[in-house]
Design a protein around this motif. Structure first.
Motif, mmCIF file in Angstrom:
data_model
loop_
_atom_site.group_PDB
_atom_site.id
_atom_site.type_symbol
_atom_site.label_atom_id
_atom_site.label_comp_id
_atom_site.label_asym_id
_atom_site.label_seq_id
_atom_site.Cartn_x
_atom_site.Cartn_y
_atom_site.Cartn_z
ATOM 1 N N UNK B 271 0.847 -1.187 0.000
ATOM 2 C CA UNK B 271 0.000 0.000 0.000
ATOM 3 C C UNK B 271 0.888 1.244 0.000
ATOM 4 N N UNK B 272 0.316 2.332 -0.449
ATOM 5 C CA UNK B 272 1.109 3.553 -0.574
ATOM 6 C C UNK B 272 1.660 4.035 0.763
ATOM 7 N N UNK B 273 2.918 4.392 0.753
ATOM 8 C CA UNK B 273 3.474 5.211 1.826
ATOM 9 C C UNK B 273 4.710 5.916 1.295
ATOM 10 N N UNK B 274 4.934 7.117 1.755
ATOM 11 C CA UNK B 274 6.173 7.813 1.412
ATOM 12 C C UNK B 274 7.105 7.621 2.605
ATOM 13 N N UNK B 275 8.160 6.851 2.395
ATOM 14 C CA UNK B 275 9.069 6.491 3.500
ATOM 15 C C UNK B 275 10.178 7.523 3.694
ATOM 16 N N UNK B 276 10.150 8.598 2.922
ATOM 17 C CA UNK B 276 11.203 9.615 3.014
ATOM 18 C C UNK B 276 11.286 10.171 4.429
ATOM 19 N N UNK B 277 12.478 10.145 4.995
ATOM 20 C CA UNK B 277 12.689 10.692 6.332
ATOM 21 C C UNK B 277 12.151 9.808 7.442
ATOM 22 N N UNK B 278 11.480 8.730 7.092
ATOM 23 C CA UNK B 278 10.942 7.800 8.094
ATOM 24 C C UNK B 278 11.837 6.565 8.163
ATOM 25 N N UNK B 279 12.185 6.030 7.005
ATOM 26 C CA UNK B 279 13.171 4.950 6.977
ATOM 27 C C UNK B 279 14.197 5.163 5.861
ATOM 28 N N UNK B 280 14.052 6.269 5.134
ATOM 29 C CA UNK B 280 14.956 6.565 4.011
ATOM 30 C C UNK B 280 15.665 7.897 4.256
ATOM 31 N N UNK B 281 16.985 7.875 4.129
ATOM 32 C CA UNK B 281 17.771 9.108 4.218
ATOM 33 C C UNK B 281 18.710 9.183 3.026
ATOM 34 N N UNK B 282 19.276 10.347 2.819
ATOM 35 C CA UNK B 282 20.271 10.441 1.751
ATOM 36 C C UNK B 282 21.374 11.418 2.132
ATOM 37 N N UNK B 283 22.514 11.181 1.529
ATOM 38 C CA UNK B 283 23.623 12.129 1.613
ATOM 39 C C UNK B 283 23.878 12.614 0.197
#
Lengths: 68, 367
Positions: B271-283
């Motif tokens: 199902x839809x979820x935006x995981x940005x900043x919840x379980x996804x990070x970037x450098x």
């Protein structure tokens, strides 16, 4: 303790929501063995279900467990 | 909406709420280079950052891994995604991969395939490559047009064959090696929307069994080229196509972005979820700490050259973990689906907080 409980609840919630929504993957679920020697990752499959996380044009490869 | 789906979405909302509290780092992008060997019409780059921007030195990234990430995570559970530009432009890619492997991190990348020779592929496998996605945007003419490189199609299909044959060889030899997790992604646009069955057949002939498709968002270079962006009717056509392929037992999926209303559960494995900043990070290339690499600058949370990455991960990312602010903007203000959608993907938010694209609205327009 609370963290563990939340993780467990989330596993159940994830399974229930997927089942209710009728989501399914035709793909096999790879294992996630933890090696005795942590520096040997030859057989380590990145967490659980391929194709779960998919941020495309900017690039997520198909290996991510959204439902832990 | 089906009652079962509605209940599923409420459960998912609950799960997402818990996940925000836990915010386990599961995926870390490294924008390792902005250099690229093709010039895609739809490139997500906003072109503000020059291609002359130097690559981030390997040691800067590994220092963050060693001092900020590894002490707090089980490396086996954090996927490092080496991103670009085109990651294969980095001469030291295998060296970085090997360093991550030694530390216990699985890593992967997305490539256009142009520079993926057989020798390079095996070098990367030896360096611990666990996952790879190849971009292929259509039949030859359309792919070459979109990628703006005469050899782009040849490169992509060669890479696909290499990977498919490698995985098949593992199965045939009953090898103890694990096959590589891989798939193909396709940016669907107005030129290719009617060719999807032919593209699917071509990919299946090459050995692909997992195919992700998506539309192109009006950002970066794509914002200047309306031919790239599907109309609302074409977007719905894409959804219906995916449903039909999945019903036929073929693993075709829509990308992670966008809440899809009644199509939830029918075009993706989740199902839809935006995981940005919840379980996804970037450098990012300049050291900025963000989530997915295409998110606007306003939402950056710090910089590895002056902040502690882990402290930022633990204490920052508030606009990502509490998205109620998105409710102040149109078209989310009075939307009944906000509880499930939470304002759509972070990467679709402009600097001023407004939403670039609402997937649900597109589908409702065509109902």
């Amino acid at each position: 303790m609370k963290k563990k409980a939340l993780l467990r609840i989330n596993v159940l919630l994830g399974a229930a929501s997927l089942a209710l929504a009728g989501c399914h993957s035709s793909k096999p679920v790879p294992q996630t063995p933890k090696d005795e020697n942590p520096s040997d990752t030859t057989n380590v499959q990145p967490v659980v279900k391929p194709d779960h996380e998919v941020f495309v044009k900017y690039g997520i490869p198909p290996t991510f467990n959204l439902y832990e | 909406m089906r009652l079962r789906l509605k209940i599923a979405l409420w459960l998912e909302r609950w799960r997402r709420h818990n996940l925000k509290e836990l915010h386990p780092l599961r995926q870390l992008f490294w924008e390792s280079t902005l250099r690229c060997n093709v010039h895609c019409l739809h490139c997500g780059s906003d072109c503000i950052a020059s291609i002359e921007t130097p690559d981030m030195p390997e040691e800067d990234f590994l220092k963050v891994i060693d001092t900020e990430v590894t002490p707090h995570v089980d490396p086996h559970e954090v996927m490092i995604v080496i991103s670009g530009g085109e990651p294969l432009m980095r001469k030291d890619l295998a060296e970085v991969g090997r360093a991550l492997k030694q530390r216990g991190y699985p890593w992967g990348m997305v490539t256009n395939g142009l520079a993926l020779t057989e020798k390079k592929f095996h070098e990367l496998l030896d360096a611990g490559l666990r996952s790879i996605t190849v971009s292929c945007d259509g039949l030859e003419a359309d792919h070459v047009w979109l990628r703006q490189h005469p050899l782009a199609f040849e490169g992509a299909t060669r890479a696909i064959k290499l990977i498919a044959e490698y995985n098949q060889s593992i199965v045939n030899r009953k090898s103890s090696n694990r096959p590589l997790a891989w798939d193909v992604v396709t940016c669907v646009n107005q030129r290719t929307i009617d060719h999807l069955p032919a593209i699917r057949e071509m990919l299946w002939d090459l050995g692909v069994r997992d195919w992700r498709v998506f539309g192109i968002d009006p950002m970066g270079r794509a914002a200047e080229n309306p031919e790239l962006i599907l109309t609302d009717a074409q977007f719905k056509q894409l959804m219906d196509y995916i449903v039909s392929e999945r019903e036929a037992g073929r693993h075709v999926s829509y990308s992670c972005e966008g809440y899809l209303g009644d199509y939830e559960g029918r075009v993706r494995d989740h199902l839809y979820q935006c995981a940005a900043g919840i379980s996804v990070a970037s450098i990012l290339i300049d050291g900025s700490i963000s989530a997915c690499t295409s998110i606007r600058g306003k939402y950056y949370q710090g910089n590895i050259y002056k902040d502690s990455f882990w402290s930022v991960w633990e204490n920052g990312f508030k606009p990502y973990r509490d998205r109620s602010w998105m409710r102040q903007t149109e078209p989310c203000k009075d939307c009944k689906a906000f509880s499930f959608c939470e304002g759509n993907g972070m990467h679709l938010r402009r600097e001023d907080g407004s939403l670039m694209l609402c997937h649900l609205k597109r589908l409702q327009v065509t109902d």
